[in-house]
Design an enzyme around this catalytic site. Structure first.
Site, PDB file in Angstrom:
ATOM      1  N   TYR A 141       0.819  -1.208   0.000  1.00  0.00           N
ATOM      2  CA  TYR A 141       0.000   0.000   0.000  1.00  0.00           C
ATOM      3  C   TYR A 141       0.861   1.269   0.000  1.00  0.00           C
ATOM      4  O   TYR A 141       0.428   2.318  -0.462  1.00  0.00           O
ATOM      5  CB  TYR A 141      -0.903   0.036   1.239  1.00  0.00           C
ATOM      6  CG  TYR A 141      -2.233  -0.646   1.071  1.00  0.00           C
ATOM      7  CD1 TYR A 141      -2.317  -1.978   0.681  1.00  0.00           C
ATOM      8  CD2 TYR A 141      -3.414   0.038   1.331  1.00  0.00           C
ATOM      9  CE1 TYR A 141      -3.541  -2.598   0.551  1.00  0.00           C
ATOM     10  CE2 TYR A 141      -4.646  -0.576   1.202  1.00  0.00           C
ATOM     11  CZ  TYR A 141      -4.708  -1.890   0.810  1.00  0.00           C
ATOM     12  OH  TYR A 141      -5.925  -2.500   0.682  1.00  0.00           O
ATOM     13  N   LYS A 187       3.069 -15.381   1.578  1.00  0.00           N
ATOM     14  CA  LYS A 187       3.195 -16.050   0.282  1.00  0.00           C
ATOM     15  C   LYS A 187       4.693 -16.328   0.104  1.00  0.00           C
ATOM     16  O   LYS A 187       5.324 -15.927  -0.890  1.00  0.00           O
ATOM     17  CB  LYS A 187       2.619 -15.131  -0.816  1.00  0.00           C
ATOM     18  CG  LYS A 187       2.496 -15.764  -2.183  1.00  0.00           C
ATOM     19  CD  LYS A 187       1.401 -16.800  -2.289  1.00  0.00           C
ATOM     20  CE  LYS A 187       1.465 -17.494  -3.643  1.00  0.00           C
ATOM     21  NZ  LYS A 187       0.540 -18.640  -3.745  1.00  0.00           N
ATOM     22  N   ASP A 219      -3.217 -17.959  -0.176  1.00  0.00           N
ATOM     23  CA  ASP A 219      -4.251 -18.588  -1.018  1.00  0.00           C
ATOM     24  C   ASP A 219      -4.928 -19.730  -0.257  1.00  0.00           C
ATOM     25  O   ASP A 219      -6.156 -19.861  -0.242  1.00  0.00           O
ATOM     26  CB  ASP A 219      -3.676 -19.064  -2.362  1.00  0.00           C
ATOM     27  CG  ASP A 219      -2.381 -19.837  -2.243  1.00  0.00           C
ATOM     28  OD1 ASP A 219      -1.809 -19.892  -1.130  1.00  0.00           O
ATOM     29  OD2 ASP A 219      -1.928 -20.409  -3.257  1.00  0.00           O
ATOM     30  N   ASP A 243      -6.412  -7.005   3.886  1.00  0.00           N
ATOM     31  CA  ASP A 243      -7.525  -6.326   3.220  1.00  0.00           C
ATOM     32  C   ASP A 243      -8.447  -7.368   2.587  1.00  0.00           C
ATOM     33  O   ASP A 243      -9.669  -7.335   2.763  1.00  0.00           O
ATOM     34  CB  ASP A 243      -6.979  -5.381   2.146  1.00  0.00           C
ATOM     35  CG  ASP A 243      -8.100  -4.678   1.396  1.00  0.00           C
ATOM     36  OD1 ASP A 243      -9.038  -4.198   2.053  1.00  0.00           O
ATOM     37  OD2 ASP A 243      -8.050  -4.647   0.154  1.00  0.00           O
ATOM     38  N   ASP A 247     -12.334  -9.146   4.175  1.00  0.00           N
ATOM     39  CA  ASP A 247     -13.624  -9.141   3.460  1.00  0.00           C
ATOM     40  C   ASP A 247     -14.224 -10.552   3.420  1.00  0.00           C
ATOM     41  O   ASP A 247     -15.433 -10.728   3.597  1.00  0.00           O
ATOM     42  CB  ASP A 247     -13.466  -8.622   2.020  1.00  0.00           C
ATOM     43  CG  ASP A 247     -13.725  -7.120   1.929  1.00  0.00           C
ATOM     44  OD1 ASP A 247     -13.457  -6.417   2.923  1.00  0.00           O
ATOM     45  OD2 ASP A 247     -14.202  -6.647   0.880  1.00  0.00           O
TER      46      ASP A 247
END
Ligand code: IPM
Ligand code: MG
Length: 365
Positions: A141, A187, A219, A243, A247
């Site tokens: 970000y 990751k 993932d 982020d 959700d």
């Protein structure tokens, strides 16, 4: 004691849910004889409309002078084509950075009364209670270089040792107050920055041997949240992964309209619902204020150290749901459809009742 609360309603339904949140803050503060001073400022698209700037110095200064900040939501299609630094979202990111809010706490808790509102099966969901602990002021970000030209676009995902150490410490401390389990998401099979993240998290873990630590690829984690969310206690994530995963976590609880958040740094704190500005339903009284009200509970818990008040707000929310009141996003057969304001009113009524019962000694949690 007077707490200075800065209100940043922002855009879209941010305005409505902030109104609901303020009513609850006032109610709770009054019941505990705490005084609150409110200072409302513009942010995001609404600030851009007036000043051609989504975050003015005045708003920033008000936040620097605050004890806590409450934010509704920012963004909307109207401002999507603006240059990056003028977008409403840029204001939020700048604010998080300026206030040093590196810890983002997003609880994903299932309300029993809402278990049927989720797209997941009841057996999968029952007993789910975890926190997405998202690093909020670093990573891709904020990394440089960033940009795009005609033929190429680029961003930089970077973490410093200090940034990973402090958020990892937070995760372990938080886990100590819960079920003592941290799942660090990365990751590392592909990204160097993730391998670095993993190494540092394990270094920090040496000081928290009583907490269980495991690593999970992002993932796989996305899949596991949907497959078996009960396995998680504290999910430690970088900014981008948090982020996305928050959700997903929000949706399994039935609606993003239920998910609160706290963003905390060494000096400042900001509370905001996880959901966005939902321009399609803005101004119609359809928005679910529960995420905002639940963020207020987090405010009383973390910033004012008033755990009892926080618990009573949460209990009031649970009761309202048991009584069958629902905003449009969580409506189901046999329930009573209410507006944003009515939902806030229901929570307040229940809060009063709980508070009074407690005063006469019959309240138990
Ligand atoms: C969130 C939002 C923000 C983010 C946007 C509005 C900048 O999606 O708080 O999750 O990406 O952090
Ligand atoms: Mg998001």
């Amino acid at each position: 004691m007077t707490y200075k609360v800065v209100l940043l309603p922002g855009d879209g339904i941010g305005v409505e849910v902030t109104n609901a949140a303020v009513r609850v803050i006032k109610t709770v503060a009054e019941s505990f004889n705490v005084s609150m001073e409110f200072n409302e400022q513009l942010i995001g698209g609404s600030s851009y409309e007036k000043y051609k700037n989504p975050l003015t110095d005045e708003t920033l200064q008000a936040c620097y002078d605050s004890d806590v900040v409450f934010l509704g939501a920012v963004g909307g299609p109207k401002w999507e084509t603006l240059p990056h630094n003028l977008k409403p979202e840029a204001a939020l990111l700048k604010l998080r950075k300026a206030l040093g809010l590196y810890t983002n706490i997003r609880p994903a808790k299932i309300y029993n009364a809402l278990i049927d509102a989720s797209t997941l099966k009841k057996e999968v969901l029952e007993g789910t209670d975890f926190i997405v602990l998202r690093e909020l002021t670093g990573g891709i970000y904020f990394g440089n270089p960033r940009g795009f030209d005609k033929d190429r676009g680029w961003n930089t995902m970077e973490y410093t040792r200090e940034e990973v150490v402090r958020i990892a410490q937070m995760a372990f401390k938080l886990a100590r107050m819960r079920r003592k389990k941290v799942t660090s998401v990365d990751k590392a099979n592909v990204l160097d920055v993730s391998q670095f993240w993993r190494n540092i998290v394990h270094e920090v873990h040496k000081d928290f041997q009583d907490v269980e630590l495991n690593d999970m690829y992002v993932d796989n984690c996305a899949m596991q949240i949907v497959r078996n969310p009960k396995q998680f206690d504290v999910l430690l994530t970088s900014n981008l992964f948090g982020d996305i995963l928050s959700d997903i976590a929000g949706m399994i609880t039935g609606s993003l309209g239920m998910l609160p958040s706290a963003s905390i740094g060494n000096k400042y704190a900001l509370y905001e619902p996880v959901h966005g500005s939902a321009p399609d339903i803005a101004g119609q009284g359809k928005a679910n204020p529960i995420a905002a009200i639940s963020s207020v509970a987090m405010m009383f818990n973390y910033s004012f150290q008033m755990q009892k008040a926080a618990e009573m707000i949460e209990t009031a929310i649970e009761k309202v749901l048991v009584q069958g009141y629902r905003t449009a996003d969580i409506i189901s057969d046999g329930c009573k459809l209410v507006s944003t304001e009515q939902m806030a009113e229901c929570v307040i009524e229940n809060y009063h009742e709980i508070f009074n019962q407690q005063a006469i000694g019959v309240f138990t949690l």
